[in-house]
Design an enzyme around this catalytic site. Sequence first.
Site, PDB file in Angstrom:
ATOM      1  N   ARG A 101      -4.085   2.353  -9.572  1.00  0.00           N
ATOM      2  CA  ARG A 101      -5.484   2.016 -10.386  1.00  0.00           C
ATOM      3  C   ARG A 101      -4.984   1.281 -11.683  1.00  0.00           C
ATOM      4  O   ARG A 101      -3.951   1.663 -12.189  1.00  0.00           O
ATOM      5  CB  ARG A 101      -6.089   3.207 -10.644  1.00  0.00           C
ATOM      6  N   GLU A 157     -18.473 -11.195  -7.138  1.00  0.00           N
ATOM      7  CA  GLU A 157     -19.826 -11.203  -7.604  1.00  0.00           C
ATOM      8  C   GLU A 157     -20.022 -11.656  -8.839  1.00  0.00           C
ATOM      9  O   GLU A 157     -20.989 -11.897  -9.422  1.00  0.00           O
ATOM     10  CB  GLU A 157     -20.474  -9.806  -7.330  1.00  0.00           C
ATOM     11  N   HIS A 174     -13.439  -9.399  -8.946  1.00  0.00           N
ATOM     12  CA  HIS A 174     -15.058  -9.403  -8.764  1.00  0.00           C
ATOM     13  C   HIS A 174     -15.501 -10.572  -8.413  1.00  0.00           C
ATOM     14  O   HIS A 174     -15.860 -11.297  -9.465  1.00  0.00           O
ATOM     15  CB  HIS A 174     -15.538  -8.849 -10.397  1.00  0.00           C
ATOM     16  N   CYS A 223     -12.780  -4.147  -6.219  1.00  0.00           N
ATOM     17  CA  CYS A 223     -12.394  -3.423  -7.272  1.00  0.00           C
ATOM     18  C   CYS A 223     -12.377  -1.732  -7.314  1.00  0.00           C
ATOM     19  O   CYS A 223     -11.800  -1.159  -6.079  1.00  0.00           O
ATOM     20  CB  CYS A 223     -12.934  -3.900  -8.656  1.00  0.00           C
ATOM     21  N   GLY A 276     -16.804  -0.614 -10.397  1.00  0.00           N
ATOM     22  CA  GLY A 276     -17.149   0.539 -11.531  1.00  0.00           C
ATOM     23  C   GLY A 276     -16.102   1.290 -11.759  1.00  0.00           C
ATOM     24  O   GLY A 276     -15.130   0.894 -12.132  1.00  0.00           O
TER      25      GLY A 276
HETATM   26  N1  GLN Z   1     -10.583   0.919 -13.281  1.00  0.00           N
HETATM   27  C1  GLN Z   1     -11.701   1.049 -12.416  1.00  0.00           C
HETATM   28  C2  GLN Z   1     -11.050   2.332 -11.385  1.00  0.00           C
HETATM   29  O1  GLN Z   1     -10.222   2.761 -11.463  1.00  0.00           O
HETATM   30  C3  GLN Z   1     -11.900  -0.095 -11.407  1.00  0.00           C
HETATM   31  C4  GLN Z   1     -12.306  -1.192 -12.278  1.00  0.00           C
HETATM   32  C5  GLN Z   1     -13.392  -1.994 -11.840  1.00  0.00           C
HETATM   33  O2  GLN Z   1     -14.155  -1.847 -10.941  1.00  0.00           O
HETATM   34  N2  GLN Z   1     -13.667  -3.212 -12.312  1.00  0.00           N
HETATM   35  O3  GLN Z   1     -12.013   2.945 -10.852  1.00  0.00           O
END
Ligand code: GLN
Length: 193
Positions: A109, A174, A172, A82, A50
Site C-alpha cells: 500500500r 475512471e 485510476h 487502486c 478509496g
Molecule cells: N491508499 C489507499 C489504500 O491504501 C488507496 C488509494 C486509492 O484508492 N486511490 O487503500
Amino acid sequence: MKIGILALQGAFEEHAKVLDKLGVSSIQIRNLDDYQQHQSDLVGLILPGGESTTMGKLLRDQNMLLPIREAILSGLPVFGTCAGLILLAKEIASQEESHLGIMDIVVERNAYGRQLGSFYTEAECKGVGKIPMTFIRGPIISSVGEGVEILATVDEQIVAAQEQNMLVTSFHPELTDDARLHQYFINMCKEKS
Ligand code: GLN
C-alpha cells in the site's frame, strides 16, 4: 447487461459515468440488500478506489465480504482499481489480514511514498494500448503468482494485472477520458455472460 459498482466509499460515481458513456447500465451497491436484490442480474462488479481499510471494514460490518468473495470465486468478472486492487489481493505487505484475499498477488500500500504518491503518466497496457494513468497514493503489486498476467508496468513496477476473471490496476482509469480499459472489462463480462 448490468455491472455492479461497490459504492460504500471512494470513487464509485466516476466509474458509473464511464460505464454510462459506454452505454452500459450500472447498479451502485451500498449494502447487502442492494447486492442480493441485483445479484442475479450482475454480469460484473467494480471495486473502486478509496480507502481499502475502510471499505474492508464496511464489507465485513455489512456481511458482504463472503457473498462477494464467493461470487468472484465462482467466476463473476471483477475490476479492482487502486483500493479495489488491495481488497482483492491475497497478501497485503506488512498487514496480517487481507480482505477478499483471492487474487494471487502481493501488494504494497502507498508504495509510491508521500512525495510521489500522486502523479500522471502514460504507458502501454497489454490488450488495450497506450493509456493515461492517474495514480493517487496507489499500491504496487510487488509479486504475482503463476496464473497472473502482468498487463502494464511503470518504472518497472507492476501497475495492472489480470488473473482469469479478475482485472486490477493500481491507478485510476475512471479519472481520465480514456475508456478503453473499462471497455476491456466490459468485454470480459460479455465473454462470461
Ligand atoms: N491508499 C489507499 C489504500 O491504501 C488507496 C488509494 C486509492 O484508492 N486511490 O487503500
